[in-house]
Design a protein around this motif. Structure first.
Motif, PDB file in Angstrom:
ATOM      1  N   MET A 581      69.481  13.391  -8.492  1.00 34.72           N
ATOM      2  CA  MET A 581      68.967  14.477  -7.667  1.00 34.72           C
ATOM      3  C   MET A 581      68.146  15.431  -8.546  1.00 34.72           C
ATOM      4  O   MET A 581      68.649  16.454  -9.005  1.00 34.72           O
ATOM      5  CB  MET A 581      70.110  15.244  -6.995  1.00 34.72           C
ATOM      6  CG  MET A 581      70.838  14.492  -5.919  1.00 34.72           C
ATOM      7  SD  MET A 581      72.117  15.507  -5.139  1.00 34.72           S
ATOM      8  CE  MET A 581      71.128  16.822  -4.434  1.00 34.72           C
ATOM      9  N   PRO A 582      66.881  15.117  -8.812  1.00 34.01           N
ATOM     10  CA  PRO A 582      66.059  16.037  -9.605  1.00 34.01           C
ATOM     11  C   PRO A 582      65.826  17.339  -8.858  1.00 34.01           C
ATOM     12  O   PRO A 582      65.979  17.410  -7.629  1.00 34.01           O
ATOM     13  CB  PRO A 582      64.755  15.260  -9.808  1.00 34.01           C
ATOM     14  CG  PRO A 582      64.723  14.255  -8.707  1.00 34.01           C
ATOM     15  CD  PRO A 582      66.150  13.918  -8.390  1.00 34.01           C
ATOM     16  N   VAL A 583      65.447  18.370  -9.605  1.00 32.67           N
ATOM     17  CA  VAL A 583      65.227  19.690  -8.998  1.00 32.67           C
ATOM     18  C   VAL A 583      64.137  19.604  -7.941  1.00 32.67           C
ATOM     19  O   VAL A 583      64.289  20.133  -6.836  1.00 32.67           O
ATOM     20  CB  VAL A 583      64.864  20.722 -10.085  1.00 32.67           C
ATOM     21  CG1 VAL A 583      64.542  22.069  -9.455  1.00 32.67           C
ATOM     22  CG2 VAL A 583      66.001  20.864 -11.085  1.00 32.67           C
ATOM     23  N   ARG A 584      63.038  18.952  -8.280  1.00 35.54           N
ATOM     24  CA  ARG A 584      62.004  18.694  -7.281  1.00 35.54           C
ATOM     25  C   ARG A 584      62.302  17.358  -6.620  1.00 35.54           C
ATOM     26  O   ARG A 584      62.480  16.345  -7.291  1.00 35.54           O
ATOM     27  CB  ARG A 584      60.620  18.661  -7.929  1.00 35.54           C
ATOM     28  CG  ARG A 584      59.502  18.389  -6.943  1.00 35.54           C
ATOM     29  CD  ARG A 584      58.128  18.373  -7.597  1.00 35.54           C
ATOM     30  NE  ARG A 584      57.104  18.110  -6.595  1.00 35.54           N
ATOM     31  CZ  ARG A 584      56.531  19.033  -5.833  1.00 35.54           C
ATOM     32  NH1 ARG A 584      56.877  20.303  -6.002  1.00 35.54           N
ATOM     33  NH2 ARG A 584      55.626  18.718  -4.924  1.00 35.54           N
ATOM     34  N   ALA A 585      62.394  17.349  -5.296  1.00 35.67           N
ATOM     35  CA  ALA A 585      62.759  16.138  -4.561  1.00 35.67           C
ATOM     36  C   ALA A 585      61.859  14.979  -4.948  1.00 35.67           C
ATOM     37  O   ALA A 585      60.635  15.121  -5.042  1.00 35.67           O
ATOM     38  CB  ALA A 585      62.678  16.388  -3.063  1.00 35.67           C
ATOM     39  N   ALA A 586      62.461  13.823  -5.193  1.00 40.78           N
ATOM     40  CA  ALA A 586      61.701  12.651  -5.628  1.00 40.78           C
ATOM     41  C   ALA A 586      60.844  12.084  -4.507  1.00 40.78           C
ATOM     42  O   ALA A 586      59.689  11.701  -4.725  1.00 40.78           O
ATOM     43  CB  ALA A 586      62.662  11.582  -6.147  1.00 40.78           C
ATOM     44  N   PHE A 587      61.393  12.026  -3.297  1.00 36.52           N
ATOM     45  CA  PHE A 587      60.681  11.442  -2.161  1.00 36.52           C
ATOM     46  C   PHE A 587      60.825  12.360  -0.955  1.00 36.52           C
ATOM     47  O   PHE A 587      61.808  13.091  -0.817  1.00 36.52           O
ATOM     48  CB  PHE A 587      61.253  10.061  -1.810  1.00 36.52           C
ATOM     49  CG  PHE A 587      61.304   9.104  -2.962  1.00 36.52           C
ATOM     50  CD1 PHE A 587      60.182   8.385  -3.331  1.00 36.52           C
ATOM     51  CD2 PHE A 587      62.469   8.917  -3.691  1.00 36.52           C
ATOM     52  CE1 PHE A 587      60.227   7.504  -4.397  1.00 36.52           C
ATOM     53  CE2 PHE A 587      62.528   8.040  -4.758  1.00 36.52           C
ATOM     54  CZ  PHE A 587      61.391   7.329  -5.113  1.00 36.52           C
ATOM     55  N   ARG A 588      59.853  12.280  -0.088  1.00 40.72           N
ATOM     56  CA  ARG A 588      59.916  12.970   1.196  1.00 40.72           C
ATOM     57  C   ARG A 588      59.429  12.023   2.282  1.00 40.72           C
ATOM     58  O   ARG A 588      58.501  11.238   2.066  1.00 40.72           O
ATOM     59  CB  ARG A 588      59.082  14.250   1.200  1.00 40.72           C
ATOM     60  CG  ARG A 588      59.745  15.401   0.464  1.00 40.72           C
ATOM     61  CD  ARG A 588      59.095  16.733   0.805  1.00 40.72           C
ATOM     62  NE  ARG A 588      59.820  17.831   0.198  1.00 40.72           N
ATOM     63  CZ  ARG A 588      60.879  18.430   0.717  1.00 40.72           C
ATOM     64  NH1 ARG A 588      61.332  18.009   1.888  1.00 40.72           N
ATOM     65  NH2 ARG A 588      61.472  19.424   0.104  1.00 40.72           N
ATOM     66  N   GLY A 589      60.064  12.134   3.449  1.00 43.91           N
ATOM     67  CA  GLY A 589      59.694  11.262   4.550  1.00 43.91           C
ATOM     68  C   GLY A 589      59.648  12.016   5.856  1.00 43.91           C
ATOM     69  O   GLY A 589      59.854  13.233   5.913  1.00 43.91           O
ATOM     70  N   SER A 590      59.366  11.277   6.901  1.00 46.41           N
ATOM     71  CA  SER A 590      59.308  11.840   8.248  1.00 46.41           C
ATOM     72  C   SER A 590      60.590  11.527   8.997  1.00 46.41           C
ATOM     73  O   SER A 590      61.186  10.471   8.806  1.00 46.41           O
ATOM     74  CB  SER A 590      58.108  11.277   9.015  1.00 46.41           C
ATOM     75  OG  SER A 590      56.906  11.543   8.324  1.00 46.41           O
ATOM     76  N   ALA A 591      61.005  12.456   9.849  1.00 43.10           N
ATOM     77  CA  ALA A 591      62.220  12.297  10.645  1.00 43.10           C
ATOM     78  C   ALA A 591      61.852  12.214  12.122  1.00 43.10           C
ATOM     79  O   ALA A 591      60.770  12.665  12.520  1.00 43.10           O
ATOM     80  CB  ALA A 591      63.173  13.468  10.400  1.00 43.10           C
ATOM     81  N   PRO A 592      62.711  11.638  12.967  1.00 39.02           N
ATOM     82  CA  PRO A 592      62.450  11.637  14.414  1.00 39.02           C
ATOM     83  C   PRO A 592      62.258  13.055  14.924  1.00 39.02           C
ATOM     84  O   PRO A 592      62.966  13.979  14.504  1.00 39.02           O
ATOM     85  CB  PRO A 592      63.722  11.002  14.996  1.00 39.02           C
ATOM     86  CG  PRO A 592      64.269  10.169  13.892  1.00 39.02           C
ATOM     87  CD  PRO A 592      63.951  10.912  12.630  1.00 39.02           C
ATOM     88  N   ILE A 593      61.306  13.236  15.837  1.00 40.31           N
ATOM     89  CA  ILE A 593      60.926  14.588  16.222  1.00 40.31           C
ATOM     90  C   ILE A 593      61.642  15.092  17.467  1.00 40.31           C
ATOM     91  O   ILE A 593      61.418  16.232  17.867  1.00 40.31           O
ATOM     92  CB  ILE A 593      59.405  14.674  16.432  1.00 40.31           C
ATOM     93  CG1 ILE A 593      58.965  13.703  17.529  1.00 40.31           C
ATOM     94  CG2 ILE A 593      58.677  14.396  15.132  1.00 40.31           C
ATOM     95  CD1 ILE A 593      57.488  13.766  17.846  1.00 40.31           C
ATOM     96  N   ASN A 594      62.469  14.309  18.101  1.00 37.87           N
ATOM     97  CA  ASN A 594      63.242  14.821  19.244  1.00 37.87           C
ATOM     98  C   ASN A 594      64.607  14.147  19.265  1.00 37.87           C
ATOM     99  O   ASN A 594      64.850  13.165  18.548  1.00 37.87           O
ATOM    100  CB  ASN A 594      62.498  14.610  20.571  1.00 37.87           C
ATOM    101  CG  ASN A 594      62.164  13.160  20.836  1.00 37.87           C
ATOM    102  OD1 ASN A 594      63.061  12.329  20.963  1.00 37.87           O
ATOM    103  ND2 ASN A 594      60.877  12.833  20.891  1.00 37.87           N
ATOM    104  N   LEU A 595      65.496  14.675  20.078  1.00 39.75           N
ATOM    105  CA  LEU A 595      66.880  14.220  20.086  1.00 39.75           C
ATOM    106  C   LEU A 595      67.009  12.768  20.531  1.00 39.75           C
ATOM    107  O   LEU A 595      67.837  12.022  20.008  1.00 39.75           O
ATOM    108  CB  LEU A 595      67.720  15.127  20.981  1.00 39.75           C
ATOM    109  CG  LEU A 595      69.209  14.804  21.053  1.00 39.75           C
ATOM    110  CD1 LEU A 595      69.847  14.874  19.673  1.00 39.75           C
ATOM    111  CD2 LEU A 595      69.926  15.751  22.009  1.00 39.75           C
TER     112      LEU A 595
END
Length: 862
Positions: A581-595
């Motif tokens: 878990m580096p201080v700056r996030a290694a990866f970023r992604g997209s999440a579902p936008i509604n329930l």
């Protein structure tokens, strides 16, 4: 990063100042050299002792949780466990005789909840943090002026449908990979296209052309994140801390070029949306092989890199390879796991990277030093048994309150730290660096025996040094014949070993040869035609028949995702994993936008868990006698059994409404002793939760959002997953899984609370309505008829309100009237039915059951 000379310049200046002060203090007349007069050779000589001392240090270290935080937390766990035992003893020995069914159901649920809590708590007994030292790694393996000794990495990116997984998102993922702070010749990117879409291939070609501009810009100005879409959308002052005088001008130019690039991608999307009746054709007029995505030949193209169509001018950029495996009717292609195994085989023939990074198409690299962070574990000689390094998943495009628990911080920031203190975290499906040997089925104690030395001898026989080239000259027949002769010689010398290798990895000789080396030296002795022919062979749909692929080698088949099984196999062989878990996030992604999409995603994961639970790989009985530790087994058991706990959760959420409407309760007459136990249970829950948040750094709001969504998912996705998984396991029915639309733009905020109708919404809607109806009916009855004892009444109202509060994010979504017609019709039907039932309660002569005499008969004390 390459060797960071600025750090050593600063240390050199400090050393010179200290030396100058020392000479003046001692009165020495020794001449102090001017730093500007020292040449680069002298500087390196002065640095070398300190560099050697620094490079000999550990590349990573384990950082235990401070005792002042972890010991109180463990005490709270023991305290809560003791209180829980006494509480359950009290509940079992004090039945409610006039509501025996309700009491029995509630005790059953509470016992299950206790088991669930224990399974969840045991693996978190010894959480750890980790610290890495990338500078030491570079001093040891990547010093300036010397050949890089860093390990090669093959990056796998999977995509299925370019119309659902936006091509611009895929492009940003590829661009972030090409821009990492790592030697370009050590990185190769393989893109698996399950949709066999020409749009994907054309997108990759445009992406590689734009990468010629973007990658040098990132390397020159140390751009973070290396994804252009995320970088240009940041609302920060990029000019404030950048010392380069030309940065502002070049940034504006690069932004204009990126906008032109996006326009080109959008033009491709428009072009390929309408498919011609005769299908697509290639530039030479031949039909595109992927016109029928369920019946086509295997395709592979080296878009950029050594030996690719762009030639030697791309040596500063990593290699990019497009792969679409063969599809035929009647074959089970094993979805994502099968695609990843195809990439393992192709990459072994082309580059044979020592390590493999797996990324989803919507997960871009957010930290350009990520490769170095992972190598601090994988290349550290003190860490010999690490099979993979897992990074947490971080998401963007989520609403500020994280109303649907997309960040899942309890799992990523608490649970996985606990697993890391045992044998390591699970494989999560993306953001993971694998050791290729571990992924290919080797045990930690494997030895590269005779064949490694034979390949070294073969390298010495090479007529020319082709290291770094993926293909030799096509006319060089002597190298090819030398390779074949060596393989035949080894097969005659060790027939049983080679036969077992063929049964394990298949009949491709070059693929077998790749298993005995950690680089691509064997490919220097084969022609490009032979390697390409072998690559097409290993992605054919029947290559895995009668082999160990998907059973013991590569991504393991047996569930929809294959993630948990793949990690379980390696842990059962004795490997361990690491959570970084580096201080700056290694990866970023997209999440579902509604329930609705979020619940569909959770349903997919939960169904995979049910498949594993009822398979031979179930951690309850799998892997005994191997290297799987006891607490790690408990963690895996909890990971596959959690959907089952939705049954008691659903019952427990319905009990408050039943108690309110029936006038009965699940607890026997409460005495002074019982009050003490109840207060201690509540106190232990709050104390344990507070101390867990204290050592983990998770906020109270994040924990509450995770708790809310756990209830929502438990009474919907987890419950449906039980039946869907059982249908798949027992009846062999394949449930269809679709690719979720997870991308977002400026207008996507209005989508957060929009409900797209799905059957998963039925149970949460029903629970909300019956609890609201029960509360209103109880209050109305009290106003009309009165109530004898308010102690049990308040307990019932609190019980029912507690359920509604946990379902509040779902309720808020119901109040946003921007749904499609079926949702509105069904919702209004339920509301009208509730009003009718409320009117029936008002007119029913038996409403006297809410009055005091009945409560007194139950024996409650106020």
């Amino acid at each position: 990063m390459s060797f960071n000379s600025s750090i050593w310049e600063e240390r050199l200046c400090q050393w010179r100042l200290a030396r100058e002060r020392l000479l003046r203090r001692t009165g020495s007349q020794e001449e102090i050299p001017d730093p500007s007069d020292l040449g680069s050779v002298d500087e390196m000589e002065l640095r070398q002792p300190e560099m050697d001392n620094e490079s000999r240090q550990f590349l990573s270290r384990k950082v235990p949780i401070p005792p002042s935080m972890i010991y109180p937390y463990r005490v709270s766990v023991i305290f809560r466990l003791v209180i829980l035992v006494f509480f359950l003893r009290y509940r079992l020995t004090h039945p409610v005789h006039n509501a025996y069914g309700l009491w029995l159901a509630s005790v059953f649920c509470e016992v299950w909840f206790s088991i669930s809590w224990i399974l969840d708590q045991l693996p978190k007994w010894q959480p750890v943090n980790r610290q890495t030292f990338p500078e030491r790694l570079c001093m040891r393996y990547n010093q300036p002026g010397k050949p890089s000794g860093l390990a090669s990495v093959d990056v796998f990116v999977s995509t299925a449908d370019p119309l659902k997984e936006s091509p611009i998102v895929i492009s940003n993922t590829i661009l972030s990979i090409l821009s990492v702070d790592y030697p370009a010749e050590k990185v190769s990117c393989y893109v698996s296209d399950e949709g066999a879409a020409r749009l994907t291939l054309e997108t990759l070609a445009l992406t590689c052309d734009f990468a010629r501009k973007w990658v040098p810009f990132c390397k020159k100005f140390q751009i973070e994140p290396p994804s252009p879409e995320s970088y240009f959308s940041q609302k920060v002052d990029h000019l404030k801390y950048n010392p380069y005088p030309t940065f502002s001008k070049e940034r504006r130019l690069m932004k204009r070029q990126y906008e032109d690039f996006k326009a080109q991608i959008n033009g491709l999307i428009t072009k390929f949306q309408d498919v011609p009746s005769e299908g697509w054709t290639m530039k030479d007029g031949t039909p595109w092989p992927g016109n029928d995505i369920k019946n086509h030949l295997g395709m592979m193209q080296i878009i950029m890199g050594h030996g690719g169509p762009h030639g030697s001018d791309t040596r500063a950029l990593p290699q990019v390879v497009y792969v679409s495996r063969e599809k035929r009717p009647g074959f089970h292609h094993n979805t994502k796991a099968g695609a990843m195994n195809a990439l393992v085989r192709v990459s072994a023939l082309l580059t044979n990277g020592t390590y493999i990074l797996n990324l989803d198409s919507d997960h871009y690299i957010n930290n350009s030093r990520t490769f170095l962070e992972a190598m601090c574990f994988l290349m550290d000689p003190s860490n010999q048994k690490i099979c993979f390094v897992q990074f947490p998943q971080r998401f963007e495009g989520v609403d500020a309150n994280d109303r649907y628990g997309n960040h899942n911080t309890i799992f990523y920031d608490i649970n996985l730290k606990g697993f890391d203190g045992i044998q390591g975290p699970f494989y999560l499906g993306t953001g993971c660096f694998f050791y290729r040997k571990a992924l290919c089925g080797y045990d930690p104690s494997f030895e590269q025996k005779i064949l490694n030395t034979r390949w070294l001898d073969l390298r010495m026989k090479s007529p020319s040094d082709n290291h770094g080239h993926y293909f030799s000259d096509a006319s060089d027949e002597s190298s090819s014949s030398l390779l074949i002769q060596e393989l035949n010689s080894l097969e005659r010398e060790f027939p049983s070993s080679f036969q077992s290798m063929k049964m394990c990895f298949g009949q491709a000789p070059l693929l077998i040869a790749s298993n005995f080396v950690d680089d691509d030296i064997f490919s220097s002795y084969a022609t490009s035609e032979e390697i390409l022919r072998a690559a097409i062979h290993v992605i054919s749909c029947d290559y895995e028949d009668k082999t160990a692929w998907g059973i013991e080698v590569g991504w393991i088949y047996g569930s929809q995702t294959g993630d948990v099984l793949t990690g379980l196999k390696m842990h059962a062989r004795g490997w361990r994993s690491v959570y970084c878990m580096p201080v700056r996030a290694a990866f970023r992604g997209s999440a579902p936008i509604n329930l609705s999409d979020r619940l569909t995603q959770v349903l997919f994961w939960a169904t995979s868990s049910i498949e594993i639970l009822f398979s031979r790989h179930c951690p309850i009985w799998y892997g005994y006698g191997g290297g799987l530790k006891l607490l790690e087994r408990v963690a895996y058991i909890n990971a596959v059994i959690y959907p089952i706990f939705s049954v008691p959760l659903l019952i427990y959420c319905a009990l408050p409404a039943i108690c309110l409407l029936s006038g009965k309760f699940i607890i026997s007459p409460i005495t002074y002793e019982a009050n003490i136990w109840f207060m201690l249970v509540v106190l232990s829950i709050f104390a344990h939760g507070f101390l867990e948040l204290r050592w983990s750094g998770v906020s109270l709001q994040e924990r509450w959002r995770n708790q809310q969504f756990w209830v929502i998912a438990g009474v919907s996705s987890h419950f449906f997953a039980i039946f869907q998984g059982l249908f798949k396991v027992m009846l062999g029915l394949n449930t269809r899984s679709s690719t979720l639309m997870k991308t977002h733009d400026e207008d996507s905020a209005v989508e957060f609370y929009k409900f797209k109708w799905t059957s998963l919404l039925i149970l949460p809607t029903t629970l909300i309505l019956i609890n609201l109806w029960a509360i209103v009916a109880m209050i109305f009855s009290i106003v009309v008829h009165g109530y004898g004892s308010f102690g049990p009444l308040f307990a019932k109202l609190f019980f029912s309100s507690f359920v509604i509060v946990h379902l509040y994010p779902f309720l808020k979504g119901l109040l946003v009237w921007k749904h499609n017609i079926p949702t509105v019709v069904i919702l209004w039907s339920l509301i009208l039915a509730s009003l009718f039932c409320l009117l029936w309660v008002r007119l029913d002569p038996f409403t006297t059951r809410f009055q005091g005499p009945d409560a007194e008969a139950c024996g409650y004390e106020c």
